[in-house]
Design an enzyme around this catalytic site. Sequence first.
Site, PDB file in Angstrom:
ATOM      1  N   HIS A 170      25.252  -8.051   9.097  1.00 43.39           N
ATOM      2  CA  HIS A 170      25.579  -8.733   7.837  1.00 43.39           C
ATOM      3  C   HIS A 170      24.325  -9.241   7.111  1.00 43.39           C
ATOM      4  O   HIS A 170      24.443  -9.754   5.989  1.00 43.39           O
ATOM      5  CB  HIS A 170      26.520  -9.914   8.077  1.00 43.39           C
ATOM      6  CG  HIS A 170      27.961  -9.527   8.244  1.00 43.39           C
ATOM      7  ND1 HIS A 170      28.445  -8.902   9.359  1.00 43.39           N
ATOM      8  CD2 HIS A 170      29.026  -9.688   7.408  1.00 43.39           C
ATOM      9  CE1 HIS A 170      29.751  -8.696   9.225  1.00 43.39           C
ATOM     10  NE2 HIS A 170      30.131  -9.153   8.047  1.00 43.39           N
ATOM     11  N   GLU A 195      35.330 -21.717  32.205  1.00 43.23           N
ATOM     12  CA  GLU A 195      35.978 -21.070  33.364  1.00 43.23           C
ATOM     13  C   GLU A 195      34.931 -20.534  34.341  1.00 43.23           C
ATOM     14  O   GLU A 195      35.174 -19.567  35.057  1.00 43.23           O
ATOM     15  CB  GLU A 195      36.912 -19.946  32.875  1.00 43.23           C
ATOM     16  CG  GLU A 195      38.116 -19.711  33.768  1.00 43.23           C
ATOM     17  CD  GLU A 195      39.343 -20.546  33.420  1.00 43.23           C
ATOM     18  OE1 GLU A 195      39.326 -21.279  32.408  1.00 43.23           O
ATOM     19  OE2 GLU A 195      40.324 -20.464  34.184  1.00 43.23           O
ATOM     20  N   THR A 197      30.348 -20.466  34.516  1.00 38.53           N
ATOM     21  CA  THR A 197      29.274 -19.825  33.743  1.00 38.53           C
ATOM     22  C   THR A 197      28.992 -18.407  34.271  1.00 38.53           C
ATOM     23  O   THR A 197      29.419 -18.044  35.378  1.00 38.53           O
ATOM     24  CB  THR A 197      27.971 -20.653  33.859  1.00 38.53           C
ATOM     25  OG1 THR A 197      27.605 -20.706  35.247  1.00 38.53           O
ATOM     26  CG2 THR A 197      28.148 -22.070  33.316  1.00 38.53           C
ATOM     27  N   SER A 198      28.199 -17.669  33.503  1.00 43.21           N
ATOM     28  CA  SER A 198      27.806 -16.315  33.958  1.00 43.21           C
ATOM     29  C   SER A 198      27.077 -16.387  35.296  1.00 43.21           C
ATOM     30  O   SER A 198      27.261 -15.515  36.159  1.00 43.21           O
ATOM     31  CB  SER A 198      26.892 -15.659  32.914  1.00 43.21           C
ATOM     32  OG  SER A 198      27.634 -15.282  31.787  1.00 43.21           O
ATOM     33  N   GLU A 199      26.268 -17.431  35.474  1.00 42.59           N
ATOM     34  CA  GLU A 199      25.531 -17.569  36.748  1.00 42.59           C
ATOM     35  C   GLU A 199      26.522 -17.732  37.904  1.00 42.59           C
ATOM     36  O   GLU A 199      26.348 -17.137  38.975  1.00 42.59           O
ATOM     37  CB  GLU A 199      24.581 -18.781  36.682  1.00 42.59           C
ATOM     38  CG  GLU A 199      23.393 -18.609  35.742  1.00 42.59           C
ATOM     39  CD  GLU A 199      23.746 -18.754  34.267  1.00 42.59           C
ATOM     40  OE1 GLU A 199      24.855 -19.236  33.948  1.00 42.59           O
ATOM     41  OE2 GLU A 199      22.913 -18.363  33.425  1.00 42.59           O
TER      42      GLU A 199
HETATM   43  C1  LIG Z   1      34.894 -25.942  24.918  1.00 40.53           C
HETATM   44  C2  LIG Z   1      35.020 -26.210  26.385  1.00 40.53           C
HETATM   45  C3  LIG Z   1      36.265 -26.320  26.952  1.00 40.53           C
HETATM   46  C4  LIG Z   1      36.408 -26.596  28.304  1.00 40.53           C
HETATM   47  N1  LIG Z   1      37.645 -26.708  28.803  1.00 40.53           N
HETATM   48  C5  LIG Z   1      37.801 -27.042  30.099  1.00 40.53           C
HETATM   49  C6  LIG Z   1      39.100 -27.253  30.644  1.00 40.53           C
HETATM   50  O1  LIG Z   1      40.108 -27.102  29.955  1.00 40.53           O
HETATM   51  N2  LIG Z   1      39.202 -27.625  31.944  1.00 40.53           N
HETATM   52  C7  LIG Z   1      38.099 -27.787  32.730  1.00 40.53           C
HETATM   53  O2  LIG Z   1      38.234 -28.122  33.902  1.00 40.53           O
HETATM   54  N3  LIG Z   1      36.869 -27.587  32.245  1.00 40.53           N
HETATM   55  C8  LIG Z   1      36.692 -27.225  30.952  1.00 40.53           C
HETATM   56  N4  LIG Z   1      35.433 -27.030  30.460  1.00 40.53           N
HETATM   57  C9  LIG Z   1      34.281 -27.219  31.350  1.00 40.53           C
HETATM   58  C10 LIG Z   1      33.622 -25.897  31.763  1.00 40.53           C
HETATM   59  O3  LIG Z   1      34.436 -25.216  32.699  1.00 40.53           O
HETATM   60  C11 LIG Z   1      32.226 -26.216  32.327  1.00 40.53           C
HETATM   61  O4  LIG Z   1      31.439 -26.742  31.273  1.00 40.53           O
HETATM   62  C12 LIG Z   1      31.582 -24.998  32.916  1.00 40.53           C
HETATM   63  O5  LIG Z   1      32.260 -24.549  34.066  1.00 40.53           O
HETATM   64  C13 LIG Z   1      30.126 -25.253  33.304  1.00 40.53           C
HETATM   65  O6  LIG Z   1      30.021 -26.405  34.108  1.00 40.53           O
HETATM   66  P1  LIG Z   1      29.029 -27.563  33.689  1.00 40.53           P
HETATM   67  O7  LIG Z   1      29.197 -27.848  32.243  1.00 40.53           O
HETATM   68  O8  LIG Z   1      29.200 -28.655  34.652  1.00 40.53           O
HETATM   69  O9  LIG Z   1      27.593 -26.910  33.828  1.00 40.53           O
HETATM   70  P2  LIG Z   1      26.514 -27.098  35.037  1.00 40.53           P
HETATM   71  O10 LIG Z   1      27.224 -26.869  36.318  1.00 40.53           O
HETATM   72  O11 LIG Z   1      25.867 -28.437  34.806  1.00 40.53           O
HETATM   73  O12 LIG Z   1      25.552 -25.939  34.723  1.00 40.53           O
HETATM   74  C14 LIG Z   1      24.377 -26.047  33.929  1.00 40.53           C
HETATM   75  C15 LIG Z   1      23.569 -24.763  34.106  1.00 40.53           C
HETATM   76  O13 LIG Z   1      23.173 -24.619  35.472  1.00 40.53           O
HETATM   77  C16 LIG Z   1      23.664 -23.410  35.997  1.00 40.53           C
HETATM   78  N5  LIG Z   1      24.062 -23.607  37.401  1.00 40.53           N
HETATM   79  C17 LIG Z   1      24.872 -24.590  37.921  1.00 40.53           C
HETATM   80  N6  LIG Z   1      25.026 -24.423  39.230  1.00 40.53           N
HETATM   81  C18 LIG Z   1      24.298 -23.317  39.559  1.00 40.53           C
HETATM   82  C19 LIG Z   1      24.042 -22.628  40.787  1.00 40.53           C
HETATM   83  N7  LIG Z   1      24.592 -23.029  41.939  1.00 40.53           N
HETATM   84  N8  LIG Z   1      23.260 -21.533  40.767  1.00 40.53           N
HETATM   85  C20 LIG Z   1      22.711 -21.112  39.604  1.00 40.53           C
HETATM   86  N9  LIG Z   1      22.907 -21.722  38.397  1.00 40.53           N
HETATM   87  C21 LIG Z   1      23.683 -22.803  38.391  1.00 40.53           C
HETATM   88  C22 LIG Z   1      24.867 -23.043  35.134  1.00 40.53           C
HETATM   89  O14 LIG Z   1      25.153 -21.674  35.203  1.00 40.53           O
HETATM   90  C23 LIG Z   1      24.379 -23.494  33.763  1.00 40.53           C
HETATM   91  O15 LIG Z   1      23.525 -22.518  33.235  1.00 40.53           O
HETATM   92  C24 LIG Z   1      35.253 -26.745  29.118  1.00 40.53           C
HETATM   93  C25 LIG Z   1      33.987 -26.609  28.545  1.00 40.53           C
HETATM   94  C26 LIG Z   1      33.858 -26.340  27.199  1.00 40.53           C
HETATM   95  C27 LIG Z   1      32.468 -26.204  26.604  1.00 40.53           C
END
Ligand SMILES: Cc1cc2nc3c(=O)[nH]c(=O)nc-3n(C[C@H](O)[C@H](O)[C@H](O)COP(=O)(O)OP(=O)(O)OC[C@H]3O[C@@H](n4cnc5c(N)ncnc54)[C@H](O)[C@@H]3O)c2cc1C
Length: 212
Positions: A170, A195, A197-199
């Site tokens: 675009h 649900e 992260t990719s990691e």
């Molecule tokens: C819009 C939105 C809606 C959501 N809705 C829901 C919901 O309805 N119910 C619910 O329960 N949750 C919900 N979530 C939460 C979501 O599931 C979490 O944010 C997500 O799983 C990531 O967890 P965190 O934020 O604690 O990230 P962290 O665990 O703090 O991760 C931070 C970074 O570190 C990396 N990391 C963490 N642990 C490891 C490891 N062991 N090895 C390598 N890398 C690692 C992660 O990949 C990421 O890059 C929601 C989040 C958003 C943004």
Amino acid sequence: MAVTDKTAGRHGISAFILEKGTPGFFPGKKENKLGLRASDTSTVVFEDCRIPKDNLLGEPGHGFIDAMKVLDGGRISIAALGIGMAQGAYEAALHYSQQRKQFGKPISDFQAIQFKLADMATEIDAARLLIHRAAWMKDNGMKTTKESSMAKLYAGEVAVRVANECVQIHGGYGYIKDYPAEKYYRDVKLCTIGEGTSEIQRMVIARELLRP
Ligand SMILES: Cc1cc2nc3c(=O)[nH]c(=O)nc-3n(C[C@H](O)[C@H](O)[C@H](O)COP(=O)(O)OP(=O)(O)OC[C@H]3O[C@@H](n4cnc5c(N)ncnc54)[C@H](O)[C@@H]3O)c2cc1C
């Protein structure tokens, strides 16, 4: 979820049903999000919240295990959400590339744009097939831990790549809210985070691959 047996680790977590209006159970502030702004997201607060034993969901101590099973299904849904948005972004880019003229011809005549469209369509198809496999397995009562994570990982990352190329195709309008490209770009990012992260998906897949 609540820790119902502190000595039992992951087997000491139980799930409960909480009715709206239960004293001590209330939503936190509405989060100000990058994308998916039509869907409200907030924390939920449990403050001195007491509920009867009858509200137990499933077996005592099975909360964590049941939640992991729910995630196997939920990840297929997030993958489908991602691929739906990717399809929308692809179609918007395809349409725009046929309308927008530069150097006397539609930009879809330029091979640089054609190759982007080809990659977008191919990756969307591949992601869709991974999702269909996981969904078919779930429908047939099979364990889908690895396949759900593969579908969610790939579809989420494809969605981010496709939305990025949609903005690029675009040009300047990709950065402006008159066109849907910037919304796709903001909305899809959840799919590599929510649900799991990719990691975390890569960890789950690797754990399944290395399982003896
Ligand atoms: C819009 C939105 C809606 C959501 N809705 C829901 C919901 O309805 N119910 C619910 O329960 N949750 C919900 N979530 C939460 C979501 O599931 C979490 O944010 C997500 O799983 C990531 O967890 P965190 O934020 O604690 O990230 P962290 O665990 O703090 O991760 C931070 C970074 O570190 C990396 N990391 C963490 N642990 C490891 C490891 N062991 N090895 C390598 N890398 C690692 C992660 O990949 C990421 O890059 C929601 C989040 C958003 C943004």
